[in-house]
Design a protein around this motif. Sequence first.
Motif, short mmCIF file in Angstrom:
data_model
loop_
_atom_site.label_atom_id
_atom_site.label_comp_id
_atom_site.label_asym_id
_atom_site.label_seq_id
_atom_site.Cartn_x
_atom_site.Cartn_y
_atom_site.Cartn_z
N PRO A 172 -1.54 6.91 -8.10
CA PRO A 172 -1.45 5.49 -7.73
C PRO A 172 -2.81 4.81 -7.73
N PHE A 173 -3.88 5.59 -7.56
CA PHE A 173 -5.23 5.02 -7.59
C PHE A 173 -5.59 4.64 -9.02
N VAL A 174 -5.24 5.53 -9.97
CA VAL A 174 -5.45 5.21 -11.38
C VAL A 174 -4.58 4.03 -11.78
N ARG A 175 -3.36 3.99 -11.26
CA ARG A 175 -2.44 2.92 -11.65
C ARG A 175 -3.01 1.54 -11.32
N LYS A 176 -3.70 1.41 -10.18
CA LYS A 176 -4.31 0.10 -9.84
C LYS A 176 -5.24 -0.36 -10.95
N VAL A 177 -6.04 0.60 -11.45
CA VAL A 177 -6.99 0.26 -12.52
C VAL A 177 -6.23 -0.16 -13.77
N MET A 178 -5.16 0.59 -14.08
CA MET A 178 -4.38 0.29 -15.28
C MET A 178 -3.65 -1.06 -15.16
N VAL A 179 -3.17 -1.38 -13.95
CA VAL A 179 -2.52 -2.69 -13.77
C VAL A 179 -3.55 -3.80 -13.98
N LEU A 180 -4.74 -3.62 -13.41
CA LEU A 180 -5.80 -4.63 -13.63
C LEU A 180 -6.06 -4.81 -15.12
N LEU A 181 -6.20 -3.69 -15.86
CA LEU A 181 -6.48 -3.79 -17.30
C LEU A 181 -5.37 -4.52 -18.02
N ASN A 182 -4.11 -4.23 -17.64
CA ASN A 182 -2.97 -4.92 -18.25
C ASN A 182 -2.97 -6.39 -17.91
N GLU A 183 -3.23 -6.73 -16.65
CA GLU A 183 -3.25 -8.15 -16.25
C GLU A 183 -4.35 -8.89 -17.00
N ALA A 184 -5.48 -8.19 -17.27
CA ALA A 184 -6.60 -8.83 -17.95
C ALA A 184 -6.45 -8.78 -19.46
N GLY A 185 -5.38 -8.13 -19.96
CA GLY A 185 -5.21 -8.00 -21.43
C GLY A 185 -6.32 -7.19 -22.05
N ALA A 186 -6.78 -6.13 -21.33
CA ALA A 186 -7.97 -5.42 -21.78
C ALA A 186 -7.76 -3.90 -21.83
N THR A 187 -6.53 -3.45 -22.07
CA THR A 187 -6.31 -1.99 -22.11
C THR A 187 -7.10 -1.33 -23.24
N ASP A 188 -7.38 -2.11 -24.28
CA ASP A 188 -8.11 -1.52 -25.42
C ASP A 188 -9.60 -1.32 -25.12
N GLN B 135 -1.19 -16.47 -5.34
CA GLN B 135 -1.60 -15.99 -6.68
C GLN B 135 -1.91 -14.49 -6.65
N ILE B 136 -1.58 -13.80 -7.73
CA ILE B 136 -1.81 -12.35 -7.79
C ILE B 136 -3.28 -12.03 -7.57
N ASP B 137 -3.53 -10.97 -6.78
CA ASP B 137 -4.90 -10.51 -6.56
C ASP B 137 -4.89 -8.99 -6.41
N MET B 138 -6.03 -8.41 -6.16
CA MET B 138 -6.11 -6.94 -6.11
C MET B 138 -5.43 -6.38 -4.86
N GLY B 139 -5.31 -7.18 -3.80
CA GLY B 139 -4.57 -6.72 -2.62
C GLY B 139 -3.10 -6.53 -2.98
N GLN B 140 -2.55 -7.48 -3.69
CA GLN B 140 -1.14 -7.37 -4.12
C GLN B 140 -0.95 -6.19 -5.06
N ILE B 141 -1.88 -6.02 -6.00
CA ILE B 141 -1.75 -4.91 -6.96
C ILE B 141 -1.81 -3.57 -6.22
N ALA B 142 -2.74 -3.45 -5.28
CA ALA B 142 -2.85 -2.19 -4.52
C ALA B 142 -1.58 -1.92 -3.74
N LEU B 143 -1.00 -2.98 -3.16
CA LEU B 143 0.24 -2.79 -2.39
C LEU B 143 1.39 -2.40 -3.34
N GLY B 144 1.50 -3.06 -4.47
CA GLY B 144 2.55 -2.73 -5.43
C GLY B 144 2.45 -1.27 -5.87
N CYS B 145 1.21 -0.80 -6.12
CA CYS B 145 1.04 0.60 -6.55
C CYS B 145 1.33 1.56 -5.40
N ALA B 146 1.01 1.18 -4.17
CA ALA B 146 1.30 2.02 -3.00
C ALA B 146 2.82 2.19 -2.86
#
Length: 202
Positions: free
Chosen positions: A10-26, A151-162
């Motif tokens: 779930p810790f890695v997932r937060k990073v991956m969600v951020l990358l997806n939200e930013a359109g930057a997985t590549d 608005q979506i932020d890293m607190g929300q993403i961390a909670l969603g991954c938790a």
Amino acid sequence: MKLYHTAASPFVRKVMVLLNEAGATDRVELIPAAVSPLKPDAMPIDSNPLGKIPALETDDGVAIYDSRVITRYLDEVLKAGLYPAAPRLWETLTLEATAEGITEAAVLIRYEFHVRPEGSRSHDWAEGQWHKIDRALTAVETRWMAHLSGQIDMGQIALGCALGYLDFRHSDRDWRSGHPALVAWYDRFAGRPSMLATLPPG
Ligand code: 99T
């Protein structure tokens, strides 16, 4: 950049969600690393002496960890806008810390029964960790529902991954019971493309 990764984390997932939200997985090459407290050398210890993932190697060859440092770094580099300006920032960071506490307690319970040798497992200790999770979920319902509707932020993403991790590893426990507002929020949030693209293994 290189990211030491497993889809179960779930810790890695937060990073991956951020990358997806930013359109930057590549921007990031994923390096598989199935670590556990008994297998720290499943990843290069030079990248994180603690033997934990996620760990990020930047394009400058600098190693960055842990997940909260990586998400702050990527947010700045990618201009993702997932850490708002103060004063909302303090709410975002406190929610993020609460979600992190939920996740850490949930991973400890997982390790207690799947990594620690059978004779030295403690059900009381695991229950203590679960009580932390339950108290934190109640606190989110009491304090953060207005923030969660913003608005979506890293607190929300961390909670969603938790919460996703509770479903993934602790489906035998009913985190939803007694938390109806949080359930309604999670049902919506879990449908975001960034969350669907980063689901833990089935
Ligand atoms: O504890 C270990 O030695 C190995 N564990 C990990 O690397 C876990 C993987 S989640 N990651 C962390 O504990 C990172 C925590 C750190 N504070 C951060 O980066 O935020 C694997 C869960 C599972 O397989 O169920």
